[in-house]
Design a protein around this motif. Sequence first.
Motif, PDB file in Angstrom:
ATOM      1  N   SER A 181      46.160  31.573  39.987  1.00  0.00           N
ATOM      2  CA  SER A 181      45.504  32.803  39.543  1.00  0.00           C
ATOM      3  C   SER A 181      46.540  33.801  39.014  1.00  0.00           C
ATOM      4  N   ALA A 182      46.716  34.960  39.660  1.00  0.00           N
ATOM      5  CA  ALA A 182      47.740  35.901  39.218  1.00  0.00           C
ATOM      6  C   ALA A 182      49.121  35.280  39.275  1.00  0.00           C
TER       7      ALA A 182
ATOM      8  N   LEU B 266      53.429  44.064  44.988  1.00  0.00           N
ATOM      9  CA  LEU B 266      52.051  44.153  44.525  1.00  0.00           C
ATOM     10  C   LEU B 266      51.697  45.583  44.121  1.00  0.00           C
ATOM     11  N   ARG B 267      50.613  45.734  43.415  1.00  0.00           N
ATOM     12  CA  ARG B 267      50.063  47.038  43.133  1.00  0.00           C
ATOM     13  C   ARG B 267      49.511  47.654  44.417  1.00  0.00           C
ATOM     14  N   PRO B 268      49.457  48.960  44.518  1.00  0.00           N
ATOM     15  CA  PRO B 268      49.793  49.960  43.498  1.00  0.00           C
ATOM     16  C   PRO B 268      51.261  50.353  43.469  1.00  0.00           C
ATOM     17  N   GLY B 269      52.067  49.827  44.364  1.00  0.00           N
ATOM     18  CA  GLY B 269      53.460  50.248  44.413  1.00  0.00           C
ATOM     19  C   GLY B 269      54.346  49.586  43.386  1.00  0.00           C
ATOM     20  N   ALA B 270      53.854  48.566  42.697  1.00  0.00           N
ATOM     21  CA  ALA B 270      54.668  47.843  41.720  1.00  0.00           C
ATOM     22  C   ALA B 270      53.847  47.596  40.466  1.00  0.00           C
ATOM     23  N   ALA B 271      54.532  47.208  39.402  1.00  0.00           N
ATOM     24  CA  ALA B 271      53.887  46.962  38.114  1.00  0.00           C
ATOM     25  C   ALA B 271      54.380  45.630  37.559  1.00  0.00           C
ATOM     26  N   PHE B 272      53.881  45.283  36.352  1.00  0.00           N
ATOM     27  CA  PHE B 272      54.170  43.979  35.754  1.00  0.00           C
ATOM     28  C   PHE B 272      55.651  43.656  35.754  1.00  0.00           C
TER      29      PHE B 272
ATOM     30  N   TYR C  35      45.814  34.750  31.884  1.00  0.00           N
ATOM     31  CA  TYR C  35      47.025  34.793  31.061  1.00  0.00           C
ATOM     32  C   TYR C  35      46.995  35.930  30.036  1.00  0.00           C
ATOM     33  N   GLY C  36      46.075  36.851  30.178  1.00  0.00           N
ATOM     34  CA  GLY C  36      46.012  37.978  29.262  1.00  0.00           C
ATOM     35  C   GLY C  36      46.935  39.107  29.686  1.00  0.00           C
ATOM     36  N   ARG C  37      46.894  40.186  28.951  1.00  0.00           N
ATOM     37  CA  ARG C  37      47.706  41.356  29.291  1.00  0.00           C
ATOM     38  C   ARG C  37      47.125  42.028  30.533  1.00  0.00           C
ATOM     39  N   ILE C  38      48.009  42.467  31.403  1.00  0.00           N
ATOM     40  CA  ILE C  38      47.562  43.069  32.658  1.00  0.00           C
ATOM     41  C   ILE C  38      47.855  44.564  32.720  1.00  0.00           C
ATOM     42  N   GLU C  39      48.567  45.075  31.735  1.00  0.00           N
ATOM     43  CA  GLU C  39      48.870  46.506  31.704  1.00  0.00           C
ATOM     44  C   GLU C  39      48.892  46.988  30.263  1.00  0.00           C
ATOM     45  N   PRO C  40      48.407  48.190  30.007  1.00  0.00           N
ATOM     46  CA  PRO C  40      48.580  48.769  28.674  1.00  0.00           C
ATOM     47  C   PRO C  40      50.014  49.250  28.502  1.00  0.00           C
ATOM     48  N   GLY C  41      50.361  49.528  27.293  1.00  0.00           N
ATOM     49  CA  GLY C  41      51.703  50.057  27.064  1.00  0.00           C
ATOM     50  C   GLY C  41      52.509  49.192  26.123  1.00  0.00           C
ATOM     51  N   PRO C  42      53.715  49.634  25.804  1.00  0.00           N
ATOM     52  CA  PRO C  42      54.526  48.940  24.803  1.00  0.00           C
ATOM     53  C   PRO C  42      55.086  47.618  25.292  1.00  0.00           C
ATOM     54  N   GLN C  43      55.260  47.434  26.587  1.00  0.00           N
ATOM     55  CA  GLN C  43      55.866  46.200  27.075  1.00  0.00           C
ATOM     56  C   GLN C  43      54.820  45.092  27.146  1.00  0.00           C
ATOM     57  N   PRO C  44      55.005  43.986  26.434  1.00  0.00           N
ATOM     58  CA  PRO C  44      54.031  42.890  26.462  1.00  0.00           C
ATOM     59  C   PRO C  44      53.884  42.341  27.879  1.00  0.00           C
ATOM     60  N   SER C  45      52.651  42.243  28.368  1.00  0.00           N
ATOM     61  CA  SER C  45      52.434  41.805  29.735  1.00  0.00           C
ATOM     62  C   SER C  45      51.569  40.558  29.822  1.00  0.00           C
ATOM     63  N   SER C  46      51.567  39.771  28.765  1.00  0.00           N
ATOM     64  CA  SER C  46      50.903  38.472  28.768  1.00  0.00           C
ATOM     65  C   SER C  46      51.936  37.399  28.473  1.00  0.00           C
TER      66      SER C  46
ATOM     67  N   VAL D  91      54.214  31.375  34.583  1.00  0.00           N
ATOM     68  CA  VAL D  91      54.350  31.035  33.160  1.00  0.00           C
ATOM     69  C   VAL D  91      55.174  32.093  32.436  1.00  0.00           C
ATOM     70  N   THR D  92      54.946  33.371  32.740  1.00  0.00           N
ATOM     71  CA  THR D  92      55.724  34.428  32.095  1.00  0.00           C
ATOM     72  C   THR D  92      57.209  34.282  32.416  1.00  0.00           C
ATOM     73  N   ALA D  93      57.535  34.039  33.679  1.00  0.00           N
ATOM     74  CA  ALA D  93      58.939  33.872  34.060  1.00  0.00           C
ATOM     75  C   ALA D  93      59.553  32.657  33.391  1.00  0.00           C
ATOM     76  N   ALA D  94      58.787  31.579  33.275  1.00  0.00           N
ATOM     77  CA  ALA D  94      59.301  30.376  32.610  1.00  0.00           C
ATOM     78  C   ALA D  94      59.563  30.625  31.132  1.00  0.00           C
TER      79      ALA D  94
END
Length: 405
Positions: free
Chosen positions: A263-264, A223-229, A302-313, A270-273
């Motif tokens: 929820s999260a 989980l956050r804050p120690g981990a990211a998408f 199901y939206g993006r959860i982090e900014p940046g180049p890696q798609p997170s949705s 869905v992302t893993a699938a």
Amino acid sequence: MPIGYLATVGVVVVGTLLALAPLRRPRPLGTLSWFLSAVVNESPFAGLSWVLAATVLACAQGDFHGPAVLAASGAVCTVVAATPVLARRALRAGAAVDRALDEGLGPGFRAAGGVGAVDGVGGTGDRPPAGRVRRLPWARILLAPLPLSRRGVRRTANLPYGPHGRRNRLDVHRGRDRSPGAPILIHLHGGGFRTGRKSFYARALLHGFARQGWVCISANYRLRPGAAFHDFVVDVKRVVVWAREHAAEHGADPACIVLAGSSAGAHLAVTAAFTAGDPAFQPGFEDEDTSVAAAIGLYGYYGRIEPGPQPSSPADHVHPGVPPLLIAHGDQDTFVPPGHARRFVADVRAVSAGPVVHVELPGAQHSFDLFHSIRFAILIDGLQAFTAWVRSPGRAAGPGAPPPT
């Protein structure tokens, strides 16, 4: 009138009113509506019992005098009048679930895949039913709305699946039926990627599917804050790999894994699938099979959860070959509004060659899976129907399903 009585009854009355007519805007009021109405909305009988018990106790202690009697009477009448309204609204989930399954899988899907029952709802196993008469577990709904008991289900707790301590632990739930070749259901908890734990969310789903012969897995993840998408998704992939590697010792079928989440956790499931076999999310185990038979999202974001180049949705990862998908969301969700799920479903349907089932539950708020409730019992029956279809050789009959090869 005692302050304790006022506080007790006041919370229930406010929750009841917000369950009937939630505040949607601004966002903080929507969140407050969800928080205050969550229990009463899913378990109105519990709210009614609480108010009646508190009132009887206050009367027995002689705490009512003058205007206090009118206030107490008004509170009791409000909750008594609202309870059947909330219960009838919850029963409308049956028509919503049936309609969504017919639209997503085709009117003939029940003959192709059968329909099952979970925890005493509907028929049994994968046998096609004689009709669609649901037998709701009223004893649990009325007397034990919190799904704490694991009657008939054995839990093997805190098995390690990865290198990150307690955040890489999972529980295995298995019923009395120990027949080999059981399908696997993996559930991921909610909590906004910052909190939450295995076996807190969707307990009725885990126990119900386990009683029907499934091997059910509930897993923690970092989980956050120690981990990211990226870390979240890697952990989910590790759970899938663990389930395949250990299927035989739990009597499970490694070829049939369904990913679900709340929820999260729905976002991650869905992302893993959608990213099965993607080496970007499988560092050090790139060659492992992380494909799943289907994915289920409950009141997900199901939206993006982090900014940046890696798609997170998950919408960023949809492709024509994604597995069958079922999205369930409340039409009264003020925490993640239902329009968000509708847009995501439309995005997936525009690309996917497979079926997408979208269930919008009348009156449901966020976190509707925390209780043994009318609404969730009906949805579990629908999830059993969906997974029975997924496992059926006749599933290609559904609209949008890829033709047989």
